[in-house]
Structure formats: C-alpha cells, structure tokens
Design a protein around this motif. Structure first.
Motif, mmCIF file in Angstrom:
data_model
loop_
_atom_site.group_PDB
_atom_site.id
_atom_site.type_symbol
_atom_site.label_atom_id
_atom_site.label_comp_id
_atom_site.label_asym_id
_atom_site.label_seq_id
_atom_site.Cartn_x
_atom_site.Cartn_y
_atom_site.Cartn_z
ATOM 1 N N LEU A 1 1.007 8.354 -15.969
ATOM 2 C CA LEU A 1 1.839 8.293 -14.759
ATOM 3 C C LEU A 1 2.213 6.825 -14.609
ATOM 4 N N HIS A 2 3.489 6.517 -14.889
ATOM 5 C CA HIS A 2 3.918 5.124 -14.963
ATOM 6 C C HIS A 2 2.943 4.373 -15.880
ATOM 7 N N GLU B 1 8.375 12.926 -11.519
ATOM 8 C CA GLU B 1 7.353 12.221 -10.739
ATOM 9 C C GLU B 1 6.767 11.038 -11.519
ATOM 10 N N GLY B 2 7.304 10.791 -12.729
ATOM 11 C CA GLY B 2 6.837 9.643 -13.514
ATOM 12 C C GLY B 2 5.746 9.965 -14.508
ATOM 13 N N GLU C 1 0.832 -1.211 0.000
ATOM 14 C CA GLU C 1 0.000 0.000 0.000
ATOM 15 C C GLU C 1 0.861 1.254 0.000
ATOM 16 N N ARG C 2 1.910 1.239 0.839
ATOM 17 C CA ARG C 2 2.814 2.392 0.892
ATOM 18 C C ARG C 2 3.495 2.612 -0.455
ATOM 19 N N ARG D 1 4.195 5.624 -5.339
ATOM 20 C CA ARG D 1 4.318 5.533 -6.802
ATOM 21 C C ARG D 1 3.316 6.448 -7.519
ATOM 22 N N TYR D 2 2.114 6.530 -6.991
ATOM 23 C CA TYR D 2 1.072 7.297 -7.680
ATOM 24 C C TYR D 2 0.693 8.575 -6.930
ATOM 25 N N ARG D 3 1.585 8.998 -6.026
ATOM 26 C CA ARG D 3 1.243 10.146 -5.176
ATOM 27 C C ARG D 3 0.955 11.415 -5.963
#
Lengths: 183, 183
Positions: A169-170, A125-126, A68-69, A74-76
């Motif tokens: 995003l990614h 940030e991706g 979860e973290r 990753r998607y923050r």
C-alpha cells in the motif's frame, strides 16, 4: 450658571485631592510605585511569553493534525486491504481449476471478472502487487522460502519463482512476496 | 583589588544616576507615570485576553482533531468497501450457477469460501448487510423499485422481496437495498 460654578469648584477640589495623593505617594512611597511599573512590565512580559508559546503550540498542532489526517487517509485501506488478500489468493486458486462444461466455464468467467474488479478497487486505494518474478531479491519486499543454485539462466540473488504474491500500500508492505531465490 | 574598587565606584555612580532620574520623573512628569501604570495594566489585560483566547483555541482544536480522527478511522473503509459491493454481487450471482460435475462443484465451493471471507472482512470494518426481507419499508435504508398490492400475507409498507442487497457502514448507508414493497 450656579451649577457650572459648583462643578468647577468640585474639579478644583479633586485636583487638589489628587495632587495631595500624588505628592504623598511620591514623597513617602516612591520605591513601591516604581516597582509597580516593574512588576507590571514583568507580568506583561510573562503573559506575552505565554501567549507566544500558545500561538506556537497552535501552529504546531495545526501542522501535526494535518499530517495525521493525511496519513490516516493515505493508509486508511490498510486493514481491509490486508484482509482481502486471502480472498484474492483463493479466487486465483479457483481459477486454476480445470473446467470441462459450459456451466463451469461460465462460473470461471464470473470469478475472473470478480478478481479483476477486486484488483481495480485495491489499486484505486493504492494497493498493488509487489514486483517479484525475475526481479533482484529485496528483503524489504520479498521473503525467500526456498533457494536454488544460481546458473546461466538464473543469476545469483534474483527471484526465480513466486509462490505467493506480495502486496504493498503505497510505500508500506502489506504482505511480502513469497519467493524462490537463486544463490 | 583595584578592579573591585573601580566596580564599587561605578555602582555608586549608577545609584546616583537612577535616583536623579526618578526624582526628575516624579517632580516633572507625575501624570505620565500614573498613566504608565494604567497603560501597562491595559496592555497586560489585552495580552491576558489574547492568551486566554489562544488557550481556548488549543482546547477547541484538540477536541475537533480528536473527533476528526475518530470519524476518519470509523469510516475509513467506506470507499474500498463500496467498491467491493459489485464484486460480492457477482460472486453471489456466480453461486446461482447450476453445476453438473466435480470441477464445477469444486470451483463453486471455492467461490463460497471467498464470499464468506469477504463478508467477514467487511463486517470487521463495520460494513453489514441492511436488513430488508420482511422488514418495514424505510426510505433511509431501502429503495422501492417495484410495488405489489398488499394482502393478508404481505402487509402494506413491508418489504416483499429484495432485488439487490443493501449495505451500511455503521450508521451510514453505502448502498440502499433495492426492494419490492407491498402497498
């Protein structure tokens, strides 16, 4: 030595007592004592089972929370990144303005630098632009808003023109590219 | 029926066996059986203790992870937000450019709109400008880069001018405001 002797006597008395008690128990309530061991064994096994399940739950929680973290990190930038896209569109639109004097050229130069710095920040940030122009049409990445007949220069199912850039995003699409497709 | 009869015989044999075993135990190894109960009780208590500690650990992990998630979500835009600040500075600087023709004015209008949309996006993520102009100097929020003597219009320890805007994400300072302070 009188004290020690007294002590020995007490111990003997105790031994007699305990032997008495035991013999009473073993003679009269033999079954209950056996069942006490069985009962305790059952209770122990149940408790061990509860403990093992709790330990497994701890391991599961730990993995689940780690995942979860990682996902959160990753998607923050998904929400803020998404909100920046119209600003980037507008800056790009502003850059299409023809300028005739030095002040205009200076302003345009400033806007170009801002756009560049925004794209760098997003990339870090991706968040990157979705490849579209000349690519094969992919409904997961591209949204066809218009079609033109395919010809020698434009093969069927390839993108002919991009009307609005798309971003991802990614592996997540923030906004699909709006495109014209040959059919 | 031959099978059932055989089964009954087996059960009887088993009963005899177990009775034999018990009587042997109670007669010959009376003490070990008492200690078996004690041993089992100790084992049970230890296991119960382990279980209770595991259960407490689960509760702790759950709280800790909830807090971690909340913090990650609350401050998720910290990095991207911080990287956007120079872009905002540059847009504000670009807007200070004097324009003389319609193209320049149109470009400037576009930049104003972009700046507005960026500030809205940041605000929605909890990023706001740090109050500075005319405020009491706070070393947690402001960085004094210059001082001027205090006078009737400018009380000591108040901010006279802001050289670069500061920003905060909720309670965290992303960048302090660069200010001139009266002393």
């Amino acid at each position: 030595m009188a004290k020690e002797e007294k002590h020995e006597v007490e111990e003997e008395l105790e031994e007699v007592d305990s032997t008495d008690t035991n013999s009473t128990e073993t003679e009269e309530i033999d079954i209950p004592e056996i069942s006490e061991v069985e009962e305790l064994t059952t209770k122990f096994n149940e408790m061990e089972d509860k403990f093992l399940r709790a330990r497994a739950e701890i391991a599961n929680m730990s993995n689940r929370n780690k995942n979860e973290r990682e996902q959160l990190v990753r998607y923050r930038s998904q929400d803020l990144g998404k909100k920046l896209l119209p600003a980037i569109d507008n800056l790009e639109r502003a850059l299409a303005t023809e300028v005739t004097d030095d002040q205009g050229a200076s302003l345009k130069k400033g806007v170009e630098m801002v756009l560049e710095s925004l794209n760098v920040a997003l990339k870090e940030e991706g968040i990157i632009e979705i490849k579209a122009d000349g690519e094969a049409f992919d409904p997961n990445l591209h949204q066809a808003v218009q079609t033109i007949p395919a010809d020698d220069d434009h093969k069927a199912d390839t993108i002919v023109n991009v009307l609005q850039k798309g971003y991802q995003l990614h592996d997540r699409v923030l906004r699909p590219a709006m495109v014209i497709v040959a059919q």
